[in-house]
Design an enzyme around this catalytic site. Structure first.
Site, PDB file in Angstrom:
ATOM      1  CG  PHE A 373       3.673   0.465  -2.117  1.00  0.00           C
ATOM      2  CD1 PHE A 373       2.402   0.555  -3.305  1.00  0.00           C
ATOM      3  CD2 PHE A 373       4.076  -0.841  -1.737  1.00  0.00           C
ATOM      4  CE1 PHE A 373       2.068  -0.766  -3.495  1.00  0.00           C
ATOM      5  CE2 PHE A 373       3.369  -2.087  -2.200  1.00  0.00           C
ATOM      6  CZ  PHE A 373       2.409  -1.777  -3.132  1.00  0.00           C
ATOM      7  CD  GLU A 374       3.657   7.999   0.211  1.00  0.00           C
ATOM      8  OE1 GLU A 374       3.174   8.927  -0.356  1.00  0.00           O
ATOM      9  OE2 GLU A 374       3.024   7.584   1.045  1.00  0.00           O
TER      10      GLU A 374
END
Length: 536
Positions: A373-374
């Site tokens: 995701f990040e």
């Protein structure tokens, strides 16, 4: 001479397009952002990266995409005064399904701003757009059949259910007319990667077959009608090394035909250069180019046979420009240098800054190393089997949940990293994190234990890869002597074949900088430079 691979390191699925005297190659980028690499050449010998067109959230957001998903097999073409780029955004790899969504973007120039995507379909991956002589446009992709024993990491032919063809209406930006399955493939199976072109009254279809491993091939067929039936090439395959395990370019397949202005024939293909003794390809699938000839309206390699060559004649006299052995990047510009990419997220401002600390790359610690995701990881492709990478890091963690450093990275199951972090007894330390191909659990090991205690101040970090061996180094910034940290690690596992096996992952090894802060406070890490040097 053209020296292969022309695009070393992770550059698979090469789609080639000529406009006048200019050649362009688009390659897959999978989960790496921005999406799609486009290289340019005037002589087919020297190539320069000039664009990654999928660069904003409205075009591409891969947060949550698993490893080896994202942008698959782009096709670049030019018609009606603009460039057309079709691509797949794959959202699922494992299991029987492939959630694969196909799009088209356009631009008047390669370097200009590309449009937002127009959705086309989701029936399969590896899309292609063919512009016929009568002005009609045709969309192709392989069709995926989930009702088989094929699943992620173990492909089987029934799932690769032929090549679909349907007309594309550019005025309404929709498909129209019947969907036709025009080609089931050859007995080799696993048909994908279609490209159409027209010559001397024939429609020629090239496809990739055999899976993107050691049985890979470029297969050709032809028909007088675009709808088929398509007859197979007399040799079936135009390019393959599947029956020649000693050939220097292995895994040869998936490419596209191009002609020079004076009619000379060439064909791109992906390839791999595996390392002995385990036959692993850290450089991933690279791009190569072969000279071809036409005999009785069929395409053949100019050198004869089907095995690709390391060197082939260029269309005209050209001098290969040698790249310097050492590439030193200082972060003194407002944009990230072209060699570097990051993972999945269009929200680059949450991951890094080139202005917060002028002259340095600041990474904001986000999710874990390997997050889908990040993840704050900025890296460049490994282009040589032997290389060294160095950086200088300023980082002051206040918990063991914060770490930053330099990493040899493939995906969440395959990486080695040297990191500055905090130890509750030793204070600030330099240590190692490693995940040596543990699929499915992604369990880390810690080859340097708790690590070495650090004095205050910046730290120089380095990694050195020599074929299958990796050694990390560190020193206090300004010191003369480098110190080895931990044992020699298995660099060869950071490869397509490492861990899960040859069909389980499709990118390539990167070297770069990372920071994570699993406490959620976004602790910054500042990198003064990044050096990449090929070694003899």
């Amino acid at each position: 001479m053209i020296r292969n691979p022309i695009l070393p390191g992770f550059n698979p699925d090469p789609s080639i397009c000529r406009v006048g005297e200019d050649y362009y190659i688009a390659t897959s980028t999978f989960e790496w952002y921005p999406g799609v690499q486009i290289h340019h050449s005037r002589d087919l010998v020297n190539w320069t990266l000039i664009r990654r067109p999928l660069e904003r959230a409205s075009q591409l957001d891969m947060r949550g995409n698993p490893d080896s998903c994202g942008v698959w097999a782009p096709c670049l073409s030019y018609a009606d005064g603009r460039f057309w780029l079709v691509f797949t955004d794959v959202k699922r790899l494992d299991g029987n399904f492939k959630d694969a969504h196909n799009y088209i973007v356009t631009a008047e120039t390669i370097e200009g701003e590309w449009s937002d995507p127009v959705y086309v379909n989701s029936s399969g991956f590896d899309p292609s757009l063919f512009h016929d002589d009568d002005g009609r446009k045709w969309f192709l992709n392989m069709q995926w059949n989930h009702r088989t024993e094929s699943y992620g990491g173990a492909p089987k032919s029934p799932a690769f259910d032929g090549i679909l063809l349907q007309e594309w209406d550019a005025d309404t930006a929709t498909l129209k007319g019947p969907i036709r399955n025009i080609f089931a493939g050859s007995p080799l199976g696993l048909v994908e990667g279609p490209h159409l072109f027209r010559r001397n009254g024939w429609y020629y279809l090239t496809v990739a077959e055999g899976g993107t491993g050691y049985n890979h091939a470029v297969t050709m067929a032809r028909s007088r009608s675009i709808e088929g039936p398509y007859a197979l090439h007399p040799d079936m395959h135009v390019i393959t090394a599947k029956d020649h395990p000693q050939a220097p370019l292995q895994r040869a397949g998936h490419g596209q035909y191009v002609e020079t202005p004076d009619g000379q024939a060439y064909h791109t293909h992906l390839c791999g250069r595996p390392l002995a003794p385990h036959r692993r390809s850290p450089l991933g699938r690279e791009t190569a180019l072969q000279k071809c000839v036409w005999i009785d309206d069929w395409l053949y390699l100019a050198q004869g046979g089907v095995v690709p060559d390391l060197t082939v004649p260029a269309p005209a006299e050209a001098v290969a420009v040698e790249k310097p052995a050492r590439n030193e990047t200082v972060f003194d510009t407002p944009v990230l240098p072209a060699d570097f990419q990051w993972l999945r997220s269009p929200a680059r401002e949450r991951l890094f800054s080139l202005s917060d600390q002028p002259g340095q790359l600041r990474l904001f610690g986000r999710e874990s190393l390997g997050s889908w995701f990040e993840q704050s990881l900025v890296a460049r492709r490994q282009e040589h089997h032997r290389f060294r990478a160095e950086t200088t890091l300023a980082f002051s963690p206040d918990t063991y949940q914060q770490a930053a450093g330099i990493v040899h990275y493939y995906n969440r199951h395959k990486f080695h990293a040297v990191a500055v972090t905090l130890h509750e007894k030793l204070g600030r330390v330099v240590t190692l994190f490693s995940c040596p191909g543990d699929y499915l659990n992604a369990r880390m090991v810690f080859p340097a234990g708790s690590g070495e205690a650090l004095a205050p101040g910046a730290v120089d970090l380095a990694l050195e890869v020599r074929d299958n061996d990796l050694q990390f180094f560190w020193r206090q910034a300004g010191a003369n002597a480098w110190q080895a940290l931990g044992p020699i690690l298995d660099a060869g596992v950071i490869s397509d074949e490492g861990g899960r096996g040859e069909h389980g992952s499709f990118t390539g090894a990167f070297a770069g900088m990372f920071a994570f802060d699993t406490s959620g406070r976004g602790m910054p890490a500042d990198f003064a430079h990044f050096a990449y040097e090929s070694l003899a």
